[in-house]
Design a protein around this motif. Structure first.
Motif, mmCIF file in Angstrom:
data_model
loop_
_atom_site.group_PDB
_atom_site.id
_atom_site.type_symbol
_atom_site.label_atom_id
_atom_site.label_comp_id
_atom_site.label_asym_id
_atom_site.label_seq_id
_atom_site.Cartn_x
_atom_site.Cartn_y
_atom_site.Cartn_z
ATOM 1 N N ARG A 230 0.953 -1.247 -0.109
ATOM 2 C CA ARG A 230 -0.095 0.067 -0.020
ATOM 3 C C ARG A 230 0.828 1.348 0.031
ATOM 4 N NH1 ARG A 230 -2.086 3.665 -1.130
ATOM 5 N NH2 ARG A 230 -3.961 4.827 -0.571
ATOM 6 N N LEU A 252 -8.425 1.472 0.124
ATOM 7 C CA LEU A 252 -7.301 0.469 -0.180
ATOM 8 C C LEU A 252 -7.260 0.352 -1.825
ATOM 9 C CD1 LEU A 252 -7.883 -2.185 2.350
ATOM 10 C CD2 LEU A 252 -6.235 -0.391 2.454
ATOM 11 N N ASP A 259 -1.606 -9.757 -2.024
ATOM 12 C CA ASP A 259 -2.264 -8.915 -1.075
ATOM 13 C C ASP A 259 -3.702 -9.516 -0.568
ATOM 14 O OD1 ASP A 259 -2.766 -5.355 -0.830
ATOM 15 O OD2 ASP A 259 -3.332 -6.957 0.549
ATOM 16 N N TYR A 262 -5.844 -7.082 1.855
ATOM 17 C CA TYR A 262 -6.687 -6.114 1.389
ATOM 18 C C TYR A 262 -7.623 -6.704 0.361
ATOM 19 C CZ TYR A 262 -3.463 -2.720 3.331
ATOM 20 O OH TYR A 262 -2.723 -2.199 4.153
#
Length: 281
Positions: A230, A252, A259, A262
């Motif tokens: 991020r 996000l 990932d 997220y």
């Protein structure tokens, strides 16, 4: 100034002050409600980057206000305890760094308030005491053991003895000890240092540490990697954009193969993003 909790802003730093000095800042129902309200507001304020929590008077907090309970039944006492739990949790879940500045006696509920912060800077006149069992009740059984360990927590709770600030620092309860007269100035310097960092990386660091403490190392590394991704997507240097919230997913980036945090796809032991650390008193 009136009110059980005061708030003032100094640039990007918010100062929250317990304000019942005549009662040694004993925690009552009004203070519980006000703490929750204040930290909910600060959490949603994009201009706030750091919160300093201190107290007026020579005592940080003398514990729960036992006088308040006179004339109330068990149902009221239960509701009062739930209100304190909610206050601690709101402090703890604040996405901004929260630093406790304590001096003098820190008793029972005062310890819970301080431990709900990210770390504690203490004046050299600070003492800690957790007398709940000796008052015929139960409290501080969850946060205290998570900070100093189960055996030490039991010893303090069973004996209700006073722990001085040097011992508190040695156990990890206190991050730093400073001369009592320098406490507020040291807090301001610490807040300035934190506020100078990109808010996105600070917020994600706090979330990664908190979430990582609830799981094993492997899943903790996954949490950290998602936070790194991020920061990379943001360029790693943003000072002005409000950081995203990994608990809700707001702000996000799009899902990537690295990932899971997220994307909302969790492995069998990846921690829930909605979990909160428990507490009592």
């Amino acid at each position: 100034m009136d009110g059980p909790v005061l708030v003032r802003h100094d640039g990007s730093v918010a100062h929250v002050v317990l304000n019942r000095p005549a009662a040694r800042n004993a925690l009552n129902l009004a203070m519980c409600h006000r703490l929750r309200e204040v930290f909910e507001d600060l959490d949603s304020d994009p201009d706030v980057r750091v919160v300093l929590l201190s107290a007026n008077g020579p005592a940080f907090c003398a514990g729960a206000d036992l006088k308040e309970r006179h004339g109330h039944d068990a149902a009221w006492v239960r509701r009062r305890r739930l209100a304190s739990f909610a206050a601690y949790e709101t402090i703890e879940r604040c996405a901004k760094p929260v630093v406790a500045l304590v001096r003098g006696p820190v008793v029972g509920s005062g310890g819970e308030i301080a431990m709900s912060c990210d770390f504690i800077i203490a004046g050299d006149d600070t003492t800690f005491r957790f007398p709940e069992p000796h008052r015929g009740t139960v409290g501080a059984t969850q946060r205290l053991q998570r900070v100093i360990g189960r055996s030490r927590a039991k010893e303090l709770l069973f004996t209700a003895r006073v722990m001085d600030v040097r011992e508190a620092a040695a156990t990890g309860l206190v991050a730093r000890v400073v001369p009592a007269d320098d406490l507020l100035a040291e807090g301001a310097r610490t807040a300035e240092t934190i506020a100078s960092a990109p808010p996105l990386s600070i917020r994600l660091t706090k979330q990664a540490v908190d979430l990582g403490s609830e799981t094993d190392l492997g899943n903790g590394i996954r949490i950290e990697m998602a936070a790194i991704e991020r920061c990379l997507a943001d360029g790693g240097t943003s000072l002005d954009r409000r950081p995203p919230d990994v608990r809700t997913g707001q702000g996000l980036p799009a899902k990537s193969s690295n990932d899971q945090l997220y994307s909302g796809q969790r492995g069998p032991s990846t921690p829930s993003l909605d979990g909160a650390r428990g507490g009592d008193q």
